[in-house]
Every structure is written in C-alpha cells, then in structure tokens.
Design a protein around this motif. Structure first.
Motif, PDB file in Angstrom:
ATOM      1  N   ALA A  29       0.828  -1.204   0.000  1.00 15.97           N
ATOM      2  CA  ALA A  29       0.000   0.000   0.000  1.00 15.97           C
ATOM      3  C   ALA A  29       0.867   1.261   0.000  1.00 15.97           C
ATOM      4  O   ALA A  29       0.555   2.246  -0.684  1.00 15.97           O
ATOM      5  CB  ALA A  29      -0.924   0.000   1.216  1.00 15.97           C
ATOM      6  N   GLY A  87      -8.007   2.856  -5.087  1.00  9.59           N
ATOM      7  CA  GLY A  87      -8.885   1.754  -4.707  1.00  9.59           C
ATOM      8  C   GLY A  87      -8.103   0.530  -4.263  1.00  9.59           C
ATOM      9  O   GLY A  87      -8.487  -0.159  -3.308  1.00  9.59           O
ATOM     10  N   LYS A  88      -6.985   0.272  -4.931  1.00  4.03           N
ATOM     11  CA  LYS A  88      -6.139  -0.869  -4.567  1.00  4.03           C
ATOM     12  C   LYS A  88      -5.541  -0.681  -3.179  1.00  4.03           C
ATOM     13  O   LYS A  88      -5.435  -1.635  -2.405  1.00  4.03           O
ATOM     14  CB  LYS A  88      -5.029  -1.056  -5.598  1.00  4.03           C
ATOM     15  CG  LYS A  88      -5.527  -1.541  -6.958  1.00  4.03           C
ATOM     16  CD  LYS A  88      -4.365  -1.755  -7.921  1.00  4.03           C
ATOM     17  CE  LYS A  88      -4.865  -2.253  -9.266  1.00  4.03           C
ATOM     18  NZ  LYS A  88      -3.765  -2.471 -10.233  1.00  4.03           N
ATOM     19  N   ALA A 118      -6.845   1.059  -0.704  1.00  5.16           N
ATOM     20  CA  ALA A 118      -7.932   0.846   0.260  1.00  5.16           C
ATOM     21  C   ALA A 118      -8.195  -0.649   0.456  1.00  5.16           C
ATOM     22  O   ALA A 118      -8.411  -1.110   1.588  1.00  5.16           O
ATOM     23  CB  ALA A 118      -9.198   1.550  -0.220  1.00  5.16           C
ATOM     24  N   GLU A 119      -8.151  -1.421  -0.622  1.00  8.63           N
ATOM     25  CA  GLU A 119      -8.362  -2.870  -0.545  1.00  8.63           C
ATOM     26  C   GLU A 119      -7.250  -3.551   0.256  1.00  8.63           C
ATOM     27  O   GLU A 119      -7.502  -4.464   1.054  1.00  8.63           O
ATOM     28  CB  GLU A 119      -8.430  -3.466  -1.952  1.00  8.63           C
ATOM     29  CG  GLU A 119      -9.703  -3.133  -2.710  1.00  8.63           C
ATOM     30  CD  GLU A 119      -9.653  -3.613  -4.150  1.00  8.63           C
ATOM     31  OE1 GLU A 119      -8.712  -4.352  -4.508  1.00  8.63           O
ATOM     32  OE2 GLU A 119     -10.559  -3.237  -4.926  1.00  8.63           O
ATOM     33  N   LEU A 120      -6.025  -3.113   0.038  1.00  9.09           N
ATOM     34  CA  LEU A 120      -4.882  -3.690   0.761  1.00  9.09           C
ATOM     35  C   LEU A 120      -5.006  -3.449   2.263  1.00  9.09           C
ATOM     36  O   LEU A 120      -4.781  -4.364   3.069  1.00  9.09           O
ATOM     37  CB  LEU A 120      -3.571  -3.097   0.238  1.00  9.09           C
ATOM     38  CG  LEU A 120      -3.110  -3.603  -1.133  1.00  9.09           C
ATOM     39  CD1 LEU A 120      -2.080  -2.649  -1.735  1.00  9.09           C
ATOM     40  CD2 LEU A 120      -2.523  -5.007  -1.010  1.00  9.09           C
ATOM     41  N   TYR A 121      -5.369  -2.228   2.628  1.00  5.83           N
ATOM     42  CA  TYR A 121      -5.516  -1.927   4.058  1.00  5.83           C
ATOM     43  C   TYR A 121      -6.689  -2.680   4.666  1.00  5.83           C
ATOM     44  O   TYR A 121      -6.615  -3.128   5.819  1.00  5.83           O
ATOM     45  CB  TYR A 121      -5.660  -0.424   4.277  1.00  5.83           C
ATOM     46  CG  TYR A 121      -4.358   0.332   4.173  1.00  5.83           C
ATOM     47  CD1 TYR A 121      -3.223  -0.121   4.837  1.00  5.83           C
ATOM     48  CD2 TYR A 121      -4.252   1.502   3.418  1.00  5.83           C
ATOM     49  CE1 TYR A 121      -2.019   0.559   4.750  1.00  5.83           C
ATOM     50  CE2 TYR A 121      -3.041   2.191   3.322  1.00  5.83           C
ATOM     51  CZ  TYR A 121      -1.934   1.709   3.994  1.00  5.83           C
ATOM     52  OH  TYR A 121      -0.728   2.383   3.901  1.00  5.83           O
ATOM     53  N   ALA A 122      -7.762  -2.829   3.907  1.00  6.13           N
ATOM     54  CA  ALA A 122      -8.922  -3.580   4.413  1.00  6.13           C
ATOM     55  C   ALA A 122      -8.542  -5.046   4.639  1.00  6.13           C
ATOM     56  O   ALA A 122      -8.923  -5.654   5.650  1.00  6.13           O
ATOM     57  CB  ALA A 122     -10.089  -3.473   3.428  1.00  6.13           C
ATOM     58  N   LYS A 123      -7.771  -5.608   3.714  1.00  6.86           N
ATOM     59  CA  LYS A 123      -7.333  -7.002   3.858  1.00  6.86           C
ATOM     60  C   LYS A 123      -6.390  -7.149   5.052  1.00  6.86           C
ATOM     61  O   LYS A 123      -6.531  -8.087   5.859  1.00  6.86           O
ATOM     62  CB  LYS A 123      -6.623  -7.451   2.576  1.00  6.86           C
ATOM     63  CG  LYS A 123      -6.165  -8.897   2.615  1.00  6.86           C
ATOM     64  CD  LYS A 123      -5.502  -9.308   1.299  1.00  6.86           C
ATOM     65  CE  LYS A 123      -5.017 -10.762   1.361  1.00  6.86           C
ATOM     66  NZ  LYS A 123      -4.378 -11.186   0.083  1.00  6.86           N
ATOM     67  N   LYS A 145      -3.602   2.914   7.460  1.00  9.72           N
ATOM     68  CA  LYS A 145      -4.944   2.949   6.854  1.00  9.72           C
ATOM     69  C   LYS A 145      -5.607   4.303   7.115  1.00  9.72           C
ATOM     70  O   LYS A 145      -6.169   4.937   6.210  1.00  9.72           O
ATOM     71  CB  LYS A 145      -5.801   1.819   7.421  1.00  9.72           C
ATOM     72  CG  LYS A 145      -7.220   1.743   6.868  1.00  9.72           C
ATOM     73  CD  LYS A 145      -7.918   0.493   7.406  1.00  9.72           C
ATOM     74  CE  LYS A 145      -9.320   0.362   6.839  1.00  9.72           C
ATOM     75  NZ  LYS A 145     -10.279   1.259   7.532  1.00  9.72           N
TER      76      LYS A 145
END
Length: 206
Positions: free
Chosen positions: A108, A128-129, A131-136, A151
C-alpha cells in the motif's frame, strides 16, 4: 551411530553459524540505515536476502528504505528508480506469503508513493487498490498498529476528495498509538516503525 551424531552436530553448528551471520548482517544494515546511508543499507539487506531465503525481513526492508526515500525527493527519475526497486523486492516476498499484513502495508505504501508522485496518472488506478490492501491487512491483523495507523493516514490524505470523516479517522490514529505501546514484535528485527509518524499525525489532527 557415531557418524550420525557427527552429522547432526555439524548440521546444528552450521545452522547456528548461519543464524549468527544473519543477525550480524541485519544489525550492520540497521546501523547503516540509522546513519542515513540508505543506499548502503538497502544493498546490504538485499545481499542478506539473497543468502537467507527463509526470512521475508531483508527484502521487506529493501522495500521500506526505497519507498520511504521516494517520498523525500522531487527528482522524477530517482522516484521511479526507488519505487521500482521497492516493488521488485517486495514481489519476491508477496509471492511466498500474500497474507502477511506487514507486506500488505508495504505494498500500500509503494502504491501511495506512485500516487504522490503523479496523482493525475495513478490516483484513479491505485487509490482503490490501496484501500483494498488496508482492508485485507486489517481483517488479518486488526491490532497491528501499522495497519491501523497507515490505513487512517491514507484516508486522511484523501479526505478532501472522498469526503471521509477526518474526526473519526483521527480517533483511529489515536488508537494506533495505544496499539504501538502493547504490540509485541515476533523477532528483534520485525517491523516496529510508525509511532513517531502516528504522534505527528495526531498533532496535526488537533
């Protein structure tokens, strides 16, 4: 029987020696980095990584040094070189363990480096990528202070475009500071960074 005992003894001696060399090398690389010799530290971490295939840490630190260095220069060619280097070394470890939260945070950060370098080109494709990495990463390690802080930091940076509630995000920054105080690193060389940045971010929040 004696041959077997000798073989086991030699194996243990070799293993202990290799561990000692790894620790010495890592300590020397951290020393160079602390002295501000980023290139030398990165090169040494890379040499350690090539010799020690079972640890993700040397390549991680190559990625960390180069990605953070990219935020400290306005030279476009240098930024490109640093982020490309960071990505190449991170890819080696991501291929082995794509669910390591520290590696996800690192990925990220590299994407964020590209966004900061050229927001018009990379903002739409990479935000968007990130945000997805931090969510994962958060789903895997919700109590990891770097996950929580980075994040929130990224979301605060994009709040003027996304309309995110900065006050709530600042609470996450504050929570990360508490997590830094209780976080137990797995090894002496595991990532510990972030507390100073979190404290600075909290000051800016207030």
């Amino acid at each position: 029987m004696i041959k077997l005992i000798i073989a086991i003894a030699l194996f243990i001696t070799t293993l202990v020696s290799a561990q000692g060399q790894f620790e010495q090398g890592m300590g020397k690389a951290f020393g160079l980095w602390k002295e501000g010799k980023n290139q030398e530290a990165s090169d040494l971490f890379e040499r350690i990584a090539s010799a020690e295939k079972n640890s993700w840490l040397p390549n991680y630190y190559v990625a960390l040094i180069n990605s953070t260095s990219a935020f400290q220069t306005n030279d476009k060619e240098k930024i490109n070189t640093l982020l490309t280097k960071a990505q190449a070394n991170l890819d080696i470890e991501m291929a082995k363990n794509p669910n390591n939260p520290e590696l996800l945070v690192m990925q990220a950060m590299i994407h964020t480096g590209w966004i900061a370098f050229d927001p018009m080109t990379y903002g739409m494709t990479l935000s968007g990528k990130v945000a997805e990495l931090y969510a994962k990463a958060e789903a895997i390690a919700p109590e990891n202070p770097r996950v929580v802080f980075c994040k929130a930091e990224f979301a605060i940076g994009g709040a003027k475009w996304t309309g995110a509630n900065v006050k709530e995000l600042c609470k996450d920054v504050e929570r990360s500071i508490g997590l830094f105080a209780t976080f137990k690193a797995e090894t002496p060389f595991s990532p510990k960074w972030g507390l100073d940045r979190a404290n600075e971010a909290l000051k800016n929040c207030k």
